[in-house]
Design an enzyme around this catalytic site. Structure first.
Site, PDB file in Angstrom:
ATOM      1  N   SER A   1       0.842  -1.202   0.000  1.00 47.19           N
ATOM      2  CA  SER A   1       0.000   0.000   0.000  1.00 47.19           C
ATOM      3  C   SER A   1       0.869   1.241   0.000  1.00 47.19           C
ATOM      4  O   SER A   1       1.970   1.245   0.574  1.00 47.19           O
ATOM      5  CB  SER A   1      -0.909   0.015   1.235  1.00 47.19           C
ATOM      6  OG  SER A   1      -1.563   1.262   1.364  1.00 47.19           O
TER       7      SER A   1
ATOM      8  N   TYR B   1      -2.370  -0.092  10.174  1.00 47.98           N
ATOM      9  CA  TYR B   1      -2.445  -0.719   8.845  1.00 47.98           C
ATOM     10  C   TYR B   1      -1.211  -0.373   8.026  1.00 47.98           C
ATOM     11  O   TYR B   1      -0.584  -1.258   7.416  1.00 47.98           O
ATOM     12  CB  TYR B   1      -3.701  -0.241   8.124  1.00 47.98           C
ATOM     13  CG  TYR B   1      -3.743  -0.598   6.657  1.00 47.98           C
ATOM     14  CD1 TYR B   1      -4.098  -1.872   6.245  1.00 47.98           C
ATOM     15  CD2 TYR B   1      -3.431   0.351   5.683  1.00 47.98           C
ATOM     16  CE1 TYR B   1      -4.129  -2.201   4.902  1.00 47.98           C
ATOM     17  CE2 TYR B   1      -3.461   0.032   4.337  1.00 47.98           C
ATOM     18  CZ  TYR B   1      -3.811  -1.249   3.947  1.00 47.98           C
ATOM     19  OH  TYR B   1      -3.833  -1.577   2.614  1.00 47.98           O
TER      20      TYR B   1
END
Length: 246
Positions: free
Chosen positions: A138, A151
């Site tokens: 990500s 995250y």
């Protein structure tokens, strides 16, 4: 020779687009799903309807022994060695620093980091020499986003795993890379993105290319890395954010 791809979390969103792209490239695709068998069946039927080959197996991640269970299910299909392993399955944690619990922290790391680690470890004897391992990371690993920092931390750890796996598996001719999406129009983001012109405009403004990503944007990068054209790229994080945070 039949080439086989294993795509975790391949029943929807980015994972689905990756499964469809690799199938279109001629690979037999085995995709995993956590609970939505109907969605997985829909992907398989769609691929087969276009002349491709696909299978689906149920696999949940986050607990001890999950990677071994996945490979046991794969072995039950009677297929050969895996040429392309895509570690796509993952979960988000949209919780800021002050509110993340220890249980939430442990779970997001278990799914996003521990699972890929042991999927590769358990799969060492099942991965074909000269193959590919592709981890879906990500942009949050390189862009400070405190509202999702747990995250983002998992994806930073995943990128480090990519780096070390590339060195460890290089002698076997196996390349290992991360692909890092930005904001992508998937079901996960639908609640705040779709139908909200202001949110979509803001999300689009974060990318240098001026739009929200699509699952196919990420799948095409994976397709390149999985192909022979990507044979000389390893240990890298390929940014697929459309230029977010430049």
């Amino acid at each position: 020779m039949e080439r086989i791809a294993l795509v975790t979390g391949g029943s929807r969103g980015i994972g689905r687009a990756i499964a469809e792209r690799l199938a279109a490239d001629g690979l037999t695709v085995v995709l995993t799903y956590a609970g939505n068998e109907a969605a997985a069946r829909d992907v398989v039927e769609g691929i087969e309807g276009k002349g491709g080959r696909a299978r689906a197996v149920r696999a949940e991640f986050g607990g001890h022994g999950d990677a071994a269970a996945l490979w046991a299910a794969y072995d039950g299909l009677g297929l050969g060695p895996v040429d392309v392993l895509v570690n796509n399955a993952g979960i988000g944690l949209p919780v800021p620093l002050g509110k993340v619990t220890e249980e939430e922290f442990d779970h997001v790391f278990a799914v996003n980091v521990r699972a890929p680690f042991f999927v590769v470890q358990e799969g060492l004897g099942r991965l074909r020499d000269g193959g590919r391992v592709i981890n879906i990371s990500s942009g949050a690993a390189r862009i400070a986003m405190p509202e999702i920092l747990a995250y983002g931390s998992t994806k930073g750890a995943l990128d480090n795993l990519t780096l070390n796996l590339a060195k460890a598996l290089g002698p076997r001719g196996i390349t290992v890379n991360s692909v890092a999406p930005g904001i992508v129009d998937t079901d996960v983001n639908a609640g705040w993105l779709r139908g909200n012109a202001e949110a979509e405009a803001h999300a689009a403004s974060l990318a240098a290319l001026g739009r929200v990503g699509r699952p196919e944007d990420i799948a095409d990068v994976v397709g390149f890395l999985a192909s022979d054209a990507g044979r000389w790229v390893t240990g890298r994080v390929v940014d697929a954010t459309g230029g977010a945070g430049l």
